[in-house]
Design a protein around this motif. Sequence first.
Motif, PDB file in Angstrom:
ATOM      1  N   ARG A  14       0.801  -1.335   0.195  1.00 23.41           N
ATOM      2  CA  ARG A  14      -0.061   0.030  -0.010  1.00 23.41           C
ATOM      3  C   ARG A  14       1.059   1.266  -0.033  1.00 23.41           C
ATOM      4  O   ARG A  14       0.483   2.249  -0.623  1.00 23.41           O
ATOM      5  CB  ARG A  14      -0.820   0.217   1.138  1.00 23.41           C
ATOM      6  CG  ARG A  14      -1.945  -1.203   1.040  1.00 23.41           C
ATOM      7  CD  ARG A  14      -2.862  -1.051   2.326  1.00 23.41           C
ATOM      8  NE  ARG A  14      -3.881   0.199   2.336  1.00 23.41           N
ATOM      9  CZ  ARG A  14      -4.637   0.255   3.049  1.00 23.41           C
ATOM     10  NH1 ARG A  14      -5.040  -0.673   4.139  1.00 23.41           N
ATOM     11  NH2 ARG A  14      -5.571   1.317   3.024  1.00 23.41           N
ATOM     12  N   ASN A  63      -4.382  -4.388  15.457  1.00 21.92           N
ATOM     13  CA  ASN A  63      -4.508  -3.740  13.910  1.00 21.92           C
ATOM     14  C   ASN A  63      -3.922  -2.529  13.859  1.00 21.92           C
ATOM     15  O   ASN A  63      -4.116  -1.566  13.395  1.00 21.92           O
ATOM     16  CB  ASN A  63      -6.078  -3.543  13.779  1.00 21.92           C
ATOM     17  CG  ASN A  63      -6.185  -3.689  12.229  1.00 21.92           C
ATOM     18  OD1 ASN A  63      -5.753  -4.343  11.371  1.00 21.92           O
ATOM     19  ND2 ASN A  63      -7.210  -2.868  11.945  1.00 21.92           N
ATOM     20  N   GLN A  64      -2.589  -2.618  14.167  1.00 26.14           N
ATOM     21  CA  GLN A  64      -1.687  -1.259  14.372  1.00 26.14           C
ATOM     22  C   GLN A  64      -0.388  -1.623  13.771  1.00 26.14           C
ATOM     23  O   GLN A  64       0.131  -2.814  13.823  1.00 26.14           O
ATOM     24  CB  GLN A  64      -1.687  -0.470  15.750  1.00 26.14           C
ATOM     25  CG  GLN A  64      -3.029  -0.146  16.280  1.00 26.14           C
ATOM     26  CD  GLN A  64      -2.836   0.422  17.667  1.00 26.14           C
ATOM     27  OE1 GLN A  64      -1.939  -0.024  18.345  1.00 26.14           O
ATOM     28  NE2 GLN A  64      -3.882   0.987  17.966  1.00 26.14           N
ATOM     29  N   SER A  87      -2.874   3.110  12.345  1.00 21.06           N
ATOM     30  CA  SER A  87      -3.966   1.903  12.115  1.00 21.06           C
ATOM     31  C   SER A  87      -3.294   1.356  10.775  1.00 21.06           C
ATOM     32  O   SER A  87      -3.134   2.074   9.829  1.00 21.06           O
ATOM     33  CB  SER A  87      -5.447   2.510  12.232  1.00 21.06           C
ATOM     34  OG  SER A  87      -6.212   1.583  11.699  1.00 21.06           O
ATOM     35  N   ASN A 130      -5.627  -0.072   9.069  1.00 15.17           N
ATOM     36  CA  ASN A 130      -6.551   0.211   8.111  1.00 15.17           C
ATOM     37  C   ASN A 130      -6.315   1.600   7.289  1.00 15.17           C
ATOM     38  O   ASN A 130      -7.037   1.449   6.197  1.00 15.17           O
ATOM     39  CB  ASN A 130      -8.015   0.593   8.991  1.00 15.17           C
ATOM     40  CG  ASN A 130      -8.523  -0.830   9.517  1.00 15.17           C
ATOM     41  OD1 ASN A 130      -8.293  -1.905   8.938  1.00 15.17           O
ATOM     42  ND2 ASN A 130      -9.098  -0.809  10.527  1.00 15.17           N
ATOM     43  N   THR A 131      -5.595   2.601   7.654  1.00 12.97           N
ATOM     44  CA  THR A 131      -5.336   3.692   7.112  1.00 12.97           C
ATOM     45  C   THR A 131      -3.916   4.343   7.324  1.00 12.97           C
ATOM     46  O   THR A 131      -3.633   5.061   7.713  1.00 12.97           O
ATOM     47  CB  THR A 131      -6.034   5.039   7.762  1.00 12.97           C
ATOM     48  OG1 THR A 131      -5.894   4.918   9.215  1.00 12.97           O
ATOM     49  CG2 THR A 131      -7.680   4.694   7.493  1.00 12.97           C
TER      50      THR A 131
END
Length: 458
Positions: A388, A431-432, A447, A449-450
């Motif tokens: 990513r 989740n970090q 995170s 997720n972001t």
Amino acid sequence: MAQKPSIPKGTRDFSPQELAKRNYIFDIIKNQFQLFGFQPIETPSFENSNTLLGKYGDEGDRLIFKILNSGDFISKVDDFTYSSKNSSSIAPKITEKALRYDLTVPFARYVVMHQNEIDFPFKRYQIQPVWRADRPQKGRFREFYQCDADVVGANSLLQEVELVQLYDGVFTELGLKGTTIKINNRKVLSGIAEVIGAQHLLIDFTVALDKLDKIGEEKVKEEMLVKGISESAIAKASPLFSMSGTASEQLSQLESLLSDSEIGLAGVSELREILETVNDLGLKSANLALDVTLARGLNYYTGAIFEVAVSEGVQMGSIGGGGRYDDLTGIFGLKDVSGVGISFGLDRIYLVLEELELFPKAINQSLQVLCLNFGAKEGLAALKLISRLREQGIKADLYPSAVKVQKQFKYADKRNVPYVILLGEKELSENQFIVKNMKTGEQKTYSLNTPESFLSSL
């Protein structure tokens, strides 16, 4: 015991750090070439020998690397020629190809071969290695890159003006202030040879004169005498060695010296037009200076000639040069095609930037982010995170194996990586991921997720 490997004298290996610096120079030169409307081409690393030989003068010809014919090449040499031990007689029978000496003659050959495909005037740039069997020394190698820009099919002196501006643009972007672009004209030198009665020895005259800054006035005069130029002729040319004053004043002195030479006066007129136009337009960081002793030993120059010197206290030879060669394509059968071009000496520019510490501080930063490896499960999650980041243009990598964390940090430090990501079992469960700033030691948590929120800190 295996013999320790080596490389030929005058050649070099380049480390990743060195290549990063070379590519920095390449990118700036290429960008300026494109800003000025030049198009890229490439030619083979070797040419037929008859393409190269006879184009650079006797001294240049001696520096051309010749390639032996394949197979049993020596069997084609007759006994008489072989027993003579005369290399000039044997060479044509055992070698038909040679490594290119520069990019200009191959370019002339290219223009002739592709003349029906080219839109004239044709502005081309070429960045490729060349080879010379020279004696290696500081700033002089047997294999090195040239970065050339040439225009063919336009005889306007505005081309010379543009090339001066191109030099100025490159050296300004590189941060090289006070660079001196020296200019002269081969017509002026031809005129001087004419008025001193040594027109038939023009090449010998210019080759000797071109060494003035290397061996001094007396040695140059000695070489001219050896080449057959008389003492009286040298005495008539002596004003060249002591000419001073502004460019305008020197041009006036040249006009007086060359009053009986039509070609010499034409050269003075061209110099005046170029100097006045550049002065009117202005330069950002370079200086354009008249040097009446500048000769450049290559035979194909016919008009303006250039040579670039660094003025910031660095002991280095020329870092660029070039000139007009109105008849070069004629040697390959294409008449009346004017040409003018310049070249940048990459390797010497590199040494100058290194000595003056002008390379950007972050140039060795080949990796922005390194993700530590804590095992198979964590490594897979790290790879997803890295993917990513790469999508966002971040240079990121994962350490390949789950070795001791201390060893991985040491690797990051040696690679000059500014940020290290820690994604262990605990971070994965939450989740970090943690980012450590290697310079300050500060750590921040983001995170998974972001991960894009991390980009603002880069």
